[in-house]
Write a protein that holds these residues in place. Structure first.
Motif, PDB file in Angstrom:
ATOM      1  N   ASP A 103       0.818  -1.215   0.000  1.00  0.00           N
ATOM      2  CA  ASP A 103       0.000   0.000   0.000  1.00  0.00           C
ATOM      3  C   ASP A 103       0.849   1.261   0.000  1.00  0.00           C
ATOM      4  O   ASP A 103       0.337   2.351  -0.230  1.00  0.00           O
ATOM      5  CB  ASP A 103      -0.926   0.007   1.232  1.00  0.00           C
ATOM      6  CG  ASP A 103      -2.251  -0.669   0.946  1.00  0.00           C
ATOM      7  OD1 ASP A 103      -2.426  -1.166  -0.181  1.00  0.00           O
ATOM      8  OD2 ASP A 103      -3.110  -0.693   1.856  1.00  0.00           O
TER       9      ASP A 103
ATOM     10  N   GLY B  21      -5.992  -2.369 -13.913  1.00  0.00           N
ATOM     11  CA  GLY B  21      -7.251  -1.632 -13.964  1.00  0.00           C
ATOM     12  C   GLY B  21      -7.110  -0.385 -14.805  1.00  0.00           C
ATOM     13  O   GLY B  21      -7.760   0.636 -14.555  1.00  0.00           O
ATOM     14  N   ARG B  22      -6.233  -0.466 -15.824  1.00  0.00           N
ATOM     15  CA  ARG B  22      -5.910   0.712 -16.622  1.00  0.00           C
ATOM     16  C   ARG B  22      -5.431   0.238 -17.982  1.00  0.00           C
ATOM     17  O   ARG B  22      -4.489  -0.551 -18.054  1.00  0.00           O
ATOM     18  CB  ARG B  22      -4.785   1.442 -15.900  1.00  0.00           C
ATOM     19  CG  ARG B  22      -4.399   2.751 -16.490  1.00  0.00           C
ATOM     20  CD  ARG B  22      -3.549   3.462 -15.459  1.00  0.00           C
ATOM     21  NE  ARG B  22      -3.158   4.754 -15.937  1.00  0.00           N
ATOM     22  CZ  ARG B  22      -2.587   5.676 -15.177  1.00  0.00           C
ATOM     23  NH1 ARG B  22      -2.337   5.429 -13.916  1.00  0.00           N
ATOM     24  NH2 ARG B  22      -2.261   6.838 -15.674  1.00  0.00           N
TER      25      ARG B  22
ATOM     26  N   ARG C 267      -8.879  -8.139  -8.140  1.00  0.00           N
ATOM     27  CA  ARG C 267      -9.297  -9.449  -7.628  1.00  0.00           C
ATOM     28  C   ARG C 267      -8.812 -10.488  -8.613  1.00  0.00           C
ATOM     29  O   ARG C 267      -9.451 -10.718  -9.658  1.00  0.00           O
ATOM     30  CB  ARG C 267     -10.817  -9.483  -7.491  1.00  0.00           C
ATOM     31  CG  ARG C 267     -11.284  -8.480  -6.456  1.00  0.00           C
ATOM     32  CD  ARG C 267     -12.754  -8.548  -6.248  1.00  0.00           C
ATOM     33  NE  ARG C 267     -13.184  -7.493  -5.334  1.00  0.00           N
ATOM     34  CZ  ARG C 267     -14.433  -7.282  -4.984  1.00  0.00           C
ATOM     35  NH1 ARG C 267     -15.391  -8.051  -5.467  1.00  0.00           N
ATOM     36  NH2 ARG C 267     -14.732  -6.306  -4.161  1.00  0.00           N
TER      37      ARG C 267
ATOM     38  N   ARG D 143      -8.762 -13.702  -8.993  1.00  0.00           N
ATOM     39  CA  ARG D 143      -9.617 -14.788  -9.501  1.00  0.00           C
ATOM     40  C   ARG D 143     -10.594 -14.228 -10.524  1.00  0.00           C
ATOM     41  O   ARG D 143     -10.821 -14.809 -11.571  1.00  0.00           O
ATOM     42  CB  ARG D 143     -10.402 -15.456  -8.381  1.00  0.00           C
ATOM     43  CG  ARG D 143      -9.596 -16.168  -7.295  1.00  0.00           C
ATOM     44  CD  ARG D 143      -8.818 -17.349  -7.740  1.00  0.00           C
ATOM     45  NE  ARG D 143      -7.559 -16.988  -8.365  1.00  0.00           N
ATOM     46  CZ  ARG D 143      -6.543 -16.402  -7.740  1.00  0.00           C
ATOM     47  NH1 ARG D 143      -6.614 -16.083  -6.478  1.00  0.00           N
ATOM     48  NH2 ARG D 143      -5.435 -16.118  -8.390  1.00  0.00           N
ATOM     49  N   GLU D 144     -11.202 -13.100 -10.191  1.00  0.00           N
ATOM     50  CA  GLU D 144     -12.210 -12.548 -11.093  1.00  0.00           C
ATOM     51  C   GLU D 144     -11.569 -12.034 -12.380  1.00  0.00           C
ATOM     52  O   GLU D 144     -12.153 -12.135 -13.457  1.00  0.00           O
ATOM     53  CB  GLU D 144     -13.005 -11.455 -10.371  1.00  0.00           C
ATOM     54  CG  GLU D 144     -13.881 -12.064  -9.285  1.00  0.00           C
ATOM     55  CD  GLU D 144     -14.572 -11.030  -8.411  1.00  0.00           C
ATOM     56  OE1 GLU D 144     -15.157 -10.092  -8.955  1.00  0.00           O
ATOM     57  OE2 GLU D 144     -14.513 -11.188  -7.177  1.00  0.00           O
TER      58      GLU D 144
ATOM     59  N   ARG E 107     -10.891 -14.839 -14.799  1.00  0.00           N
ATOM     60  CA  ARG E 107     -12.073 -15.332 -15.493  1.00  0.00           C
ATOM     61  C   ARG E 107     -12.215 -14.700 -16.877  1.00  0.00           C
ATOM     62  O   ARG E 107     -12.728 -15.312 -17.808  1.00  0.00           O
ATOM     63  CB  ARG E 107     -13.310 -15.013 -14.640  1.00  0.00           C
ATOM     64  CG  ARG E 107     -14.485 -15.879 -14.961  1.00  0.00           C
ATOM     65  CD  ARG E 107     -15.644 -15.600 -14.054  1.00  0.00           C
ATOM     66  NE  ARG E 107     -15.318 -15.875 -12.676  1.00  0.00           N
ATOM     67  CZ  ARG E 107     -15.825 -15.235 -11.635  1.00  0.00           C
ATOM     68  NH1 ARG E 107     -16.693 -14.268 -11.819  1.00  0.00           N
ATOM     69  NH2 ARG E 107     -15.477 -15.557 -10.424  1.00  0.00           N
TER      70      ARG E 107
ATOM     71  N   PRO F 131     -15.358 -16.784 -24.198  1.00  0.00           N
ATOM     72  CA  PRO F 131     -16.663 -16.245 -23.788  1.00  0.00           C
ATOM     73  C   PRO F 131     -17.870 -17.067 -24.228  1.00  0.00           C
ATOM     74  O   PRO F 131     -18.983 -16.784 -23.787  1.00  0.00           O
ATOM     75  CB  PRO F 131     -16.688 -14.854 -24.426  1.00  0.00           C
ATOM     76  CG  PRO F 131     -15.766 -14.940 -25.578  1.00  0.00           C
ATOM     77  CD  PRO F 131     -14.708 -15.960 -25.217  1.00  0.00           C
TER      78      PRO F 131
ATOM     79  N   ARG G 236     -16.451 -19.175 -20.261  1.00  0.00           N
ATOM     80  CA  ARG G 236     -16.603 -18.069 -19.324  1.00  0.00           C
ATOM     81  C   ARG G 236     -17.987 -17.972 -18.680  1.00  0.00           C
ATOM     82  O   ARG G 236     -18.087 -17.615 -17.496  1.00  0.00           O
ATOM     83  CB  ARG G 236     -16.223 -16.750 -19.986  1.00  0.00           C
ATOM     84  CG  ARG G 236     -15.769 -15.734 -18.961  1.00  0.00           C
ATOM     85  CD  ARG G 236     -15.672 -14.344 -19.513  1.00  0.00           C
ATOM     86  NE  ARG G 236     -14.783 -14.233 -20.662  1.00  0.00           N
ATOM     87  CZ  ARG G 236     -14.455 -13.059 -21.190  1.00  0.00           C
ATOM     88  NH1 ARG G 236     -14.907 -11.943 -20.656  1.00  0.00           N
ATOM     89  NH2 ARG G 236     -13.673 -13.011 -22.246  1.00  0.00           N
TER      90      ARG G 236
ATOM     91  N   GLY H 226     -18.173 -19.510 -15.315  1.00  0.00           N
ATOM     92  CA  GLY H 226     -17.531 -18.822 -14.201  1.00  0.00           C
ATOM     93  C   GLY H 226     -16.267 -19.452 -13.645  1.00  0.00           C
ATOM     94  O   GLY H 226     -15.992 -19.304 -12.456  1.00  0.00           O
ATOM     95  N   PRO H 227     -15.459 -20.133 -14.462  1.00  0.00           N
ATOM     96  CA  PRO H 227     -14.237 -20.727 -13.899  1.00  0.00           C
ATOM     97  C   PRO H 227     -13.164 -19.668 -13.615  1.00  0.00           C
ATOM     98  O   PRO H 227     -13.274 -18.535 -14.065  1.00  0.00           O
ATOM     99  CB  PRO H 227     -13.762 -21.663 -15.014  1.00  0.00           C
ATOM    100  CG  PRO H 227     -14.228 -20.997 -16.269  1.00  0.00           C
ATOM    101  CD  PRO H 227     -15.543 -20.352 -15.916  1.00  0.00           C
ATOM    102  N   THR H 228     -12.157 -20.074 -12.867  1.00  0.00           N
ATOM    103  CA  THR H 228     -11.025 -19.188 -12.568  1.00  0.00           C
ATOM    104  C   THR H 228      -9.733 -19.926 -12.902  1.00  0.00           C
ATOM    105  O   THR H 228      -9.737 -21.119 -13.224  1.00  0.00           O
ATOM    106  CB  THR H 228     -10.980 -18.833 -11.072  1.00  0.00           C
ATOM    107  OG1 THR H 228     -10.705 -20.041 -10.346  1.00  0.00           O
ATOM    108  CG2 THR H 228     -12.294 -18.248 -10.594  1.00  0.00           C
TER     109      THR H 228
END
Ligand SMILES: [Zn+2]
Lengths: 163, 364
Positions: free
Chosen positions: B19, B58-59, B115, B117-118, B121, B126, B130, B133-135
């Motif tokens: 952080d 995330g970018r 996250r 795992r998410e 996915r 697709p 997908r 919902g597997p990881t």
């Protein structure tokens, strides 16, 4: 020529390590809807699953291997495959694992199933197989949703049950 | 391949959560450490390759967001959005084309920001996979079952590989996980994706890694000036396998044997068991610790042949796409310290080893 201006003395820099840094975090969420056309191959598979409640694969004209999920070109020979063949509804369990779809979600049983008549395996769920019966090679059967609720998605196949 | 050389390597400590640093600050840490270690300055770096995942950061275009940290302004920079080991192939190509003499490679990952795992996915097909919902962990579990079903290795041997990794990591100050657990304790731990339990699946880490590569003339001048050995990159090979989880047998090493053979041929290696002194592979699970060993042509017995993941491997620190570059950095560090002459570094991308990359490093 005028002399160079004498620069004003700078304040002594404060080392960043000496500053008290309050950890800050910005929270966000990226939420973007997508629409993925399934194309001719996956689209035909999903339409037939919806309309007929059956599973189909594509056969390679050269090596005769049947791919399920269907692939527009043979994965081995790379030639176009156009021969649709019905597979299943029974098959052989190749692998399974129990894991949650997300950390907070309940665990589900995931499976790789080679349907009768197919040479590759379909990824899906296992339904209600008692743990003591689970083994590689177990005979399983596709459980397809009733025609009224099928909508042309892989989830029209609910999963696989032990035969 | 014309040989190029790796002049230095730097990595952060890999931890659950940083952080105190945003991701460009994390990247800057390893760049600053690498420049200090090698005595290089930004004007002497001709080209830059960064490694990052847009989904993880995330970018989008996440490489552009670290340009200040890596000193890319005014230079030709590019990006690998795969495991960092694949950046070796890219860097080597840039150097051997003759336009650049030096290339900085920087990988960063902060698993704690999203996250994992998410995010994993979103890499699944697709249409067929997908919506269920597997990881990535589901894929690891399916692979583990297939591997064990072959009967070449016992369940116990997989847990032992995990226990061994934790023990090795006790000597690695950068490791995320360390410990002294028996194989029995590991098998009694919480399941992640059965048959795999905690510590048999790699952690999600925050961390960064950087390498400096150069042509051989620059490397020799650098080595002579600083009294350090030249560590050459004598080979780099990669290949991609089928994408669908059921399109290949997950219990087999896939394209890795072919990749390893290509790398051995480039480096002139005929007997990997005897010729390789140290190997670091990207093992996202303890099954992969053993399976990738088979893939690079080594016997199952972990004590035969080269030191195998002596850092603890990815099982003890998995900073996203930086993980494979950390393997290279670990091999480089050991060769530079005189712990052997020839090393193998491996990275992979895609679920359970869809694509593999192998580099061969050699101390001149
Ligand atoms: Zn074929």
């Amino acid at each position: 020529m005028p002399p160079d201006p004498v620069p004003a003395p700078l304040a002594a820099p404060v080392p960043i390590a000496a500053l008290t840094i309050e950890p800050r975090a910005v929270e966000g969420r990226i939420r973007i809807p997508y629409r993925w056309p399934a194309g001719r191959t996956a689209g035909a598979f999903l339409a037939r699953l919806r309309d007929e409640g059956r599973l189909y694969g594509l056969r390679c004209p050269r090596c005769k291997q049947v791919a399920v999920p269907p692939r527009p070109r043979c994965l081995a020979c790379r030639v176009p495959s156009e021969d649709w063949v019905a597979v299943g509804p029974e098959g052989e369990l190749l692998s399974w694992t129990t894991a949650p779809a997300a950390p907070a979600r309940p665990a589900e049983v995931w499976a790789l199933v080679r349907l009768d008549g197919a040479d590759t395996a379909l990824f899906h769920r296992l339904l209600d197989v008692p743990p003591d019966r689970l083994r590689v090679g177990l005979r399983v059967r596709a459980d397809v949703a009733s025609p009224t609720v099928r909508r042309g998605a892989i989830t029209d196949l609910i999963g696989f049950c032990a035969v | 391949m014309q040989p190029v050389a790796i002049l230095g390597a730097a990595q952060t400590r890999h931890v659950a959560r940083r952080d105190d640093a945003c991701y460009s600050e994390l990247a800057f840490e390893v760049v600053a450490a690498l420049l200090a270690e090698t005595g290089f300055t930004h004007p002497r770096i001709d080209t830059v390759i960064t490694v990052s995942s847009d989904f993880s950061d995330g970018r989008t275009i996440s490489d552009m967001a670290v340009q200040d940290a890596v000193g890319a302004a005014g230079k030709s920079s590019s990006k690998v959005s795969m495991d960092g080991a694949f950046a070796l192939a890219y860097a080597a190509a840039r150097l051997t084309c003759g336009r650049y003499r030096t290339c900085l490679v920087v990988a960063h990952a902060k698993a704690s920001e999203g996250r994992p795992r998410e995010i994993s996915r979103a890499a699944f097909d697709p249409f067929f996979e997908r919506p269920l919902g597997p990881t990535d962990h589901v894929a690891l579990g399916l692979q583990a079952r297939r591997f064990l079903a072959r009967g070449t290795v016992t369940r116990e041997a997989v847990a032992l590989a995990a226990a061994r990794a934790l023990a090795y990591a006790n000597g690695n100050p950068n490791a995320h996980w360390r410990g002294a657990l028996s194989s029995r304790e590991i098998q009694l731990g919480p399941p992640v994706a059965d048959p795999l339990h905690r510590f048999e699946v790699a952690p999600d880490s925050d961390g960064a890694c950087a390498l400096l590569l150069a042509d051989l003339d620059t490397a020799r001048a650098h080595a002579a000036a600083r009294g350090v050995p030249v560590i050459r990159l004598d080979a780099v090979a990669c290949a991609t396998d089928r994408h669908g989880l059921g399109d290949r047998d997950l219990g087999l090493p896939g394209v890795l044997p072919q990749v390893a053979r290509a790398a051995y041929a480039q480096a002139g290696i005929t007997d990997p068991v005897r010729e390789i002194d140290v190997a670091e592979v990207y093992d996202a699970s303890a099954v992969q610790t053993l399976l990738w060993r088979e893939g690079v042509g080594l016997p199952v017995d972990l004590l035969a042949g080269p030191a195998w993941n002596p850092s603890g491997g990815a099982l003890c620190a998995q900073p996203g796409f930086a993980t494979g570059l950390v393997r290279v950095a670990e091999v480089w560090r050991r060769l530079a310290a005189g712990e052997g002459r020839t090393g193998l570094a491996h990275g992979m991308t895609g679920f359970v080893g869809q694509a593999h990359c192998v580099g061969i490093l050699r101390r001149a």
